[in-house]
Write a protein that holds these residues in place. Structure first.
Motif, PDB file in Angstrom:
ATOM      1  N   ALA A  45      -4.105 -41.193   7.283  1.00 28.16           N
ATOM      2  CA  ALA A  45      -4.347 -40.863   8.674  1.00 28.16           C
ATOM      3  C   ALA A  45      -3.206 -39.686   9.003  1.00 28.16           C
ATOM      4  CB  ALA A  45      -4.330 -42.034   9.553  1.00 28.16           C
ATOM      5  N   LEU A  46      -2.075 -40.150   8.858  1.00 26.44           N
ATOM      6  CA  LEU A  46      -1.058 -39.247   9.311  1.00 26.44           C
ATOM      7  C   LEU A  46      -1.141 -37.840   8.437  1.00 26.44           C
ATOM      8  CD1 LEU A  46       1.498 -38.834  10.932  1.00 26.44           C
ATOM      9  CD2 LEU A  46       2.955 -39.927   9.258  1.00 26.44           C
ATOM     10  N   ALA A  47      -1.263 -37.968   7.206  1.00 26.17           N
ATOM     11  CA  ALA A  47      -1.464 -36.669   6.278  1.00 26.17           C
ATOM     12  C   ALA A  47      -2.597 -35.785   6.707  1.00 26.17           C
ATOM     13  CB  ALA A  47      -1.473 -37.129   4.914  1.00 26.17           C
ATOM     14  N   ARG A  48      -3.651 -36.544   7.081  1.00 26.80           N
ATOM     15  CA  ARG A  48      -4.816 -35.675   7.825  1.00 26.80           C
ATOM     16  C   ARG A  48      -4.301 -34.895   9.179  1.00 26.80           C
ATOM     17  NH1 ARG A  48      -7.968 -39.280   4.941  1.00 26.80           N
ATOM     18  NH2 ARG A  48      -7.947 -40.717   6.916  1.00 26.80           N
ATOM     19  N   SER A  49      -3.661 -35.766   9.974  1.00 21.36           N
ATOM     20  CA  SER A  49      -3.737 -35.291  11.267  1.00 21.36           C
ATOM     21  C   SER A  49      -2.450 -34.050  11.265  1.00 21.36           C
ATOM     22  CB  SER A  49      -3.194 -36.523  12.264  1.00 21.36           C
ATOM     23  OG  SER A  49      -1.914 -36.837  12.065  1.00 21.36           O
ATOM     24  N   HIS A  74      -6.169 -36.714 -10.895  1.00 20.97           N
ATOM     25  CA  HIS A  74      -6.841 -36.039  -9.855  1.00 20.97           C
ATOM     26  C   HIS A  74      -6.087 -36.160  -8.634  1.00 20.97           C
ATOM     27  CE1 HIS A  74     -10.201 -34.749 -12.281  1.00 20.97           C
ATOM     28  NE2 HIS A  74     -10.476 -36.001 -12.515  1.00 20.97           N
ATOM     29  N   GLY A  75      -5.521 -35.081  -7.938  1.00 21.67           N
ATOM     30  CA  GLY A  75      -5.048 -35.256  -6.551  1.00 21.67           C
ATOM     31  C   GLY A  75      -3.634 -35.636  -6.814  1.00 21.67           C
ATOM     32  N   VAL A  76      -2.906 -36.123  -7.900  1.00 22.07           N
ATOM     33  CA  VAL A  76      -1.659 -36.628  -8.003  1.00 22.07           C
ATOM     34  C   VAL A  76      -1.065 -35.762  -9.234  1.00 22.07           C
ATOM     35  CG1 VAL A  76      -0.413 -38.361  -8.887  1.00 22.07           C
ATOM     36  CG2 VAL A  76      -2.416 -39.016  -7.792  1.00 22.07           C
ATOM     37  N   VAL A  77       0.252 -35.357  -8.576  1.00 14.51           N
ATOM     38  CA  VAL A  77       1.251 -34.562  -9.585  1.00 14.51           C
ATOM     39  C   VAL A  77       2.380 -35.507 -10.011  1.00 14.51           C
ATOM     40  CG1 VAL A  77       2.840 -32.978  -9.963  1.00 14.51           C
ATOM     41  CG2 VAL A  77       0.636 -32.481  -8.660  1.00 14.51           C
ATOM     42  N   ARG A  78       2.366 -35.611 -11.491  1.00 11.32           N
ATOM     43  CA  ARG A  78       3.602 -36.679 -11.567  1.00 11.32           C
ATOM     44  C   ARG A  78       4.975 -35.916 -12.170  1.00 11.32           C
ATOM     45  NH1 ARG A  78       2.402 -41.143 -16.218  1.00 11.32           N
ATOM     46  NH2 ARG A  78       1.861 -39.229 -17.402  1.00 11.32           N
ATOM     47  N   LEU A  79       6.186 -36.399 -11.708  1.00 11.50           N
ATOM     48  CA  LEU A  79       7.343 -35.795 -12.233  1.00 11.50           C
ATOM     49  C   LEU A  79       7.888 -36.922 -13.285  1.00 11.50           C
ATOM     50  CD1 LEU A  79       8.840 -34.758  -8.650  1.00 11.50           C
ATOM     51  CD2 LEU A  79       7.759 -33.317 -10.464  1.00 11.50           C
ATOM     52  N   GLY A  80       8.240 -36.503 -14.450  1.00 15.33           N
ATOM     53  CA  GLY A  80       8.822 -37.170 -15.358  1.00 15.33           C
ATOM     54  C   GLY A  80      10.280 -36.599 -15.675  1.00 15.33           C
ATOM     55  N   SER A  81      11.043 -37.578 -16.195  1.00 16.25           N
ATOM     56  CA  SER A  81      12.493 -37.231 -16.537  1.00 16.25           C
ATOM     57  C   SER A  81      12.992 -37.788 -17.826  1.00 16.25           C
ATOM     58  CB  SER A  81      13.178 -37.506 -15.297  1.00 16.25           C
ATOM     59  OG  SER A  81      14.816 -37.138 -15.730  1.00 16.25           O
ATOM     60  N   PHE A  82      13.967 -37.147 -18.329  1.00 18.35           N
ATOM     61  CA  PHE A  82      14.748 -37.764 -19.648  1.00 18.35           C
ATOM     62  C   PHE A  82      16.197 -37.880 -19.129  1.00 18.35           C
ATOM     63  CE2 PHE A  82      11.442 -35.176 -21.873  1.00 18.35           C
ATOM     64  CZ  PHE A  82      10.912 -36.406 -22.758  1.00 18.35           C
ATOM     65  N   ALA A  83      16.251 -37.889 -17.652  1.00 15.28           N
ATOM     66  CA  ALA A  83      17.966 -38.010 -17.307  1.00 15.28           C
ATOM     67  C   ALA A  83      18.326 -39.336 -17.468  1.00 15.28           C
ATOM     68  CB  ALA A  83      17.748 -37.588 -15.693  1.00 15.28           C
ATOM     69  N   LYS A  84      17.465 -40.320 -16.983  1.00 16.16           N
ATOM     70  CA  LYS A  84      17.733 -41.855 -16.990  1.00 16.16           C
ATOM     71  C   LYS A  84      17.656 -42.720 -18.573  1.00 16.16           C
ATOM     72  CE  LYS A  84      17.827 -40.956 -12.667  1.00 16.16           C
ATOM     73  NZ  LYS A  84      19.318 -40.544 -12.192  1.00 16.16           N
ATOM     74  N   THR A  85      16.794 -41.920 -19.297  1.00 16.08           N
ATOM     75  CA  THR A  85      16.167 -42.720 -20.422  1.00 16.08           C
ATOM     76  C   THR A  85      17.036 -42.025 -21.593  1.00 16.08           C
ATOM     77  OG1 THR A  85      14.398 -41.078 -20.625  1.00 16.08           O
ATOM     78  CG2 THR A  85      13.898 -43.089 -20.062  1.00 16.08           C
ATOM     79  N   SER A 110      -7.287 -43.562  -3.720  1.00 10.76           N
ATOM     80  CA  SER A 110      -8.681 -43.418  -3.348  1.00 10.76           C
ATOM     81  C   SER A 110      -8.904 -42.780  -1.904  1.00 10.76           C
ATOM     82  CB  SER A 110      -9.257 -44.790  -3.044  1.00 10.76           C
ATOM     83  OG  SER A 110      -8.833 -45.382  -1.904  1.00 10.76           O
ATOM     84  N   LEU A 111      -7.794 -42.241  -1.311  1.00 12.22           N
ATOM     85  CA  LEU A 111      -7.704 -41.944   0.041  1.00 12.22           C
ATOM     86  C   LEU A 111      -7.564 -40.262  -0.002  1.00 12.22           C
ATOM     87  CD1 LEU A 111      -5.555 -44.677   1.923  1.00 12.22           C
ATOM     88  CD2 LEU A 111      -8.239 -44.092   2.300  1.00 12.22           C
ATOM     89  N   GLY A 112      -7.475 -39.642  -1.178  1.00 10.91           N
ATOM     90  CA  GLY A 112      -7.247 -38.160  -1.168  1.00 10.91           C
ATOM     91  C   GLY A 112      -6.044 -37.598  -0.729  1.00 10.91           C
ATOM     92  N   VAL A 113      -5.192 -38.238  -0.540  1.00  8.35           N
ATOM     93  CA  VAL A 113      -3.787 -37.515  -0.139  1.00  8.35           C
ATOM     94  C   VAL A 113      -3.259 -36.916  -1.207  1.00  8.35           C
ATOM     95  CG1 VAL A 113      -1.520 -37.927   1.126  1.00  8.35           C
ATOM     96  CG2 VAL A 113      -3.489 -39.390   1.535  1.00  8.35           C
ATOM     97  N   PRO A 114      -3.109 -35.498  -1.157  1.00  8.41           N
ATOM     98  CA  PRO A 114      -2.137 -35.040  -2.468  1.00  8.41           C
ATOM     99  C   PRO A 114      -0.979 -35.498  -2.371  1.00  8.41           C
ATOM    100  CG  PRO A 114      -2.995 -33.312  -0.955  1.00  8.41           C
ATOM    101  CD  PRO A 114      -3.232 -34.483  -0.150  1.00  8.41           C
TER     102      PRO A 114
END
Lengths: 366, 366
Positions: A141-145, A206-217, A175-179
């Motif tokens: 709701a906050l993201a939309r407003s 869909h609607g999600v971007v994932r950041l991965g890293s080798f810094a910790k592994t 499910s709420l469509g927030v990017p």
């Protein structure tokens, strides 16, 4: 924690007499010196000039192929190799936002993300959260407003809390469509049965971007990570001027990581890290008598009522330990004065137990 | 020249039957496979965990110390290690410009710089130039009248011309107070007595930012270069969120370069490159009967009167060679239709001679 002026080799600064729980850095002896050295030599033998010239803009095929098989829920067209998760967030912010745009951030969350976002003129707004983490409906709701461009969070073994967003909230959120920009840096460092499903996974990309890293592994100094996103966004990343000009952002290191991955060294190393950092976690949480997080590198310690995190810091340092006070992890420092972040990654178990004792000694008598 | 969709290992694409003079890439056999492999192993032995953890934000001391001694005209406080010259230009553009700001660019100049600048919303304006290169007084007047944030140029063995700005124009330019970003990528690749003094050097570091790179002297895939600038600007770079968070932008590779430099491998390798690329240059210019540039990787070939570079391209490709038409190197493509850029770096001398023959065959009979 960075000193400018005098140039040093590493970011870490040893302070005599302090066992510092503030550093979210790996234990030096757990960095894979021999295996990485071997992978580097093998890469140059196997791939020759192809490991040293201009690479493919989204990252070299051997790494992308191994990575997609490893994560199991992304295609090569959904993958872009970065110079680390922070670099990935900087690139996304550059591409997706303009000055004055709103980005929602989990509350608390990874404090150094704030500046990456504000470097591009973004306005940060804390997302509604409670003890179990982000509240999906209120956040949407906050993201939309506010017309927020995206929501940034570390939902799995998060920094600073060590907690993971509960599964039902994950399902609700996607499910709420927030990017969403999901910082998934700690996924591999689970100490129980595994990690909860990524938002990226639940959303089918869909609607999600994932950041991965080798810094910790593997190692922070490699500056290597990746972005999973829709192919259209991957294409925009690849067409950035300096990505195109450079032939990817960290080609030779990415090629070595491909060897490290396909040889099995990655799996062996991460399995060892889980065993060792589980011991670290148990040492610190046992000594403090607090619940153990299921993964990651951090304990989010609630202070006794009435005690202020920033006021405690100099007292703790006089007792020979240190930490990061909670307000650092809240956008605008609007919270967290009743918590401190303790990292169990950078000190060995015996030192963690000693540091916990010093911290307890610095607390007022109960 | 980049294909999206199918992920490959390298940026270069072989086209059967074409000896392509378009690629400004190193000859594969001149990449220092063995020496780089040795430097990587030695670095991990010498520095251990310090080579793999979070580094100093401006770059690690061993590289910065060697680099400052090597270039001889910059201090550690004036030095920031980048992920290549393109990355350096992107960082500077992010820090120094806002959308709609004017940047002057030499005319012609490095074509891929244009997009790095416009990615940040900058408006490009060509600087006044003639056959000898940029005209300082006219450029300074234009910069003042437009409020240009800086001037970008490659004054030494430039891309695409291979030419260097004459010394008297260098002195005049730095005396005029135009803020300058000097792309000094080709400085080390001289085939005569050396390179002309850098604008950075002539200006004593005042009003000039210099971009250096290891892409041409060691290997492009390393994504490693540096910025020389006033300490106040170096500090601003170091305080960028993702630089601070990551502990520098390419720490482990920078540490290996420190070993490559201090061991003497760098000097030996670059001396060999000068000998070999001089042979390349002589093969191509001899076969074409044109003057030889004093350094760099490029010949800027003027076409016979009335011949258009872009019209010539398909005809040349039917004859089995290729090049980059001149207009690519002019902001707004406002010039250059009477020139083509030929690179002599990527093909061996015998292939360069064959390619030159094919190009001559594609030209109209004199």
């Amino acid at each position: 924690m960075t000193r400018f002026g005098a140039v040093t080799i590493v970011q870490f600064e040893h302070r005599p007499g302090i066992l510092d729980l503030g550093w979210g850095h790996p234990l030096p002896s757990l960095l894979p010196l021999g295996a990485w050295s071997g992978a580097g030599a093998e890469t140059l033998e196997t791939y020759g000039w192809q490991a040293l010239t201009y690479g493919h803009p989204t990252g070299p095929a051997p790494l992308i192929d191994w990575l997609c098989a490893h994560v199991g829920d992304a295609t090569p067209g959904q993958t872009f190799v970065t110079a680390g998760a922070s670099h990935g967030l900087a690139l996304l912010t550059q591409l997706l936002t303009g000055p004055g745009d709103v980005v929602l951030v989990d509350s608390p969350t990874y404090h150094l993300a704030f500046q990456i976002l504000t470097d591009h003129g973004v306005r940060l707004v804390p997302a509604p959260a409670d003890e179990d983490g982000l509240r999906p409906a209120e956040t949407a709701a906050l993201a939309r407003s506010l017309g927020a461009v995206f929501l940034y969070l570390v939902p799995t073994f998060g920094n600073p809390t060590g907690r993971s967003l509960p599964l039902e909230r994950r399902r609700e959120l996607v499910s709420l469509g927030v990017p969403i920009v999901e910082d998934d840096t700690y996924r591999e460092l689970y100490y129980g049965d595994g990690a909860p499903p990524a938002l990226w996974h639940l959303a089918n990309g869909h609607g999600v971007v994932r950041l991965g890293s080798f810094a910790k592994t593997v190692a922070p100094g490699l500056r290597l990570g990746w972005i999973n996103a829709a192919p259209s966004l991957i294409d925009r990343l690849a067409r950035l001027g300096y990505v195109h000009s450079g032939g990817g952002v960290n080609h030779s290191t990415a090629m070595t990581m491909a060897t490290f991955g396909t040889s099995g060294a990655y799996e062996r190393h991460v399995a060892r890290l889980r065993d060792r950092y589980r011991e670290h976690r148990d040492a610190l949480t046992g000594a403090l008598g607090v619940p153990a997080p299921d993964g990651g590198w951090f304990v989010w310690l609630r202070l006794p009522a009435g005690l202020d995190a920033e006021a405690l810091l100099p007292r703790a340092e006089r007792h020979g330990t240190s930490f990061v006070p909670g307000p650092a992890f809240y956008a605008g420092r609007g919270g967290g004065s009743d918590h401190v972040r303790l990292s169990f990654s950078h000190l060995a178990p015996a030192d963690l137990i000693e540091a916990a004792g010093r911290l307890r000694a610095a607390l007022p008598a109960e």
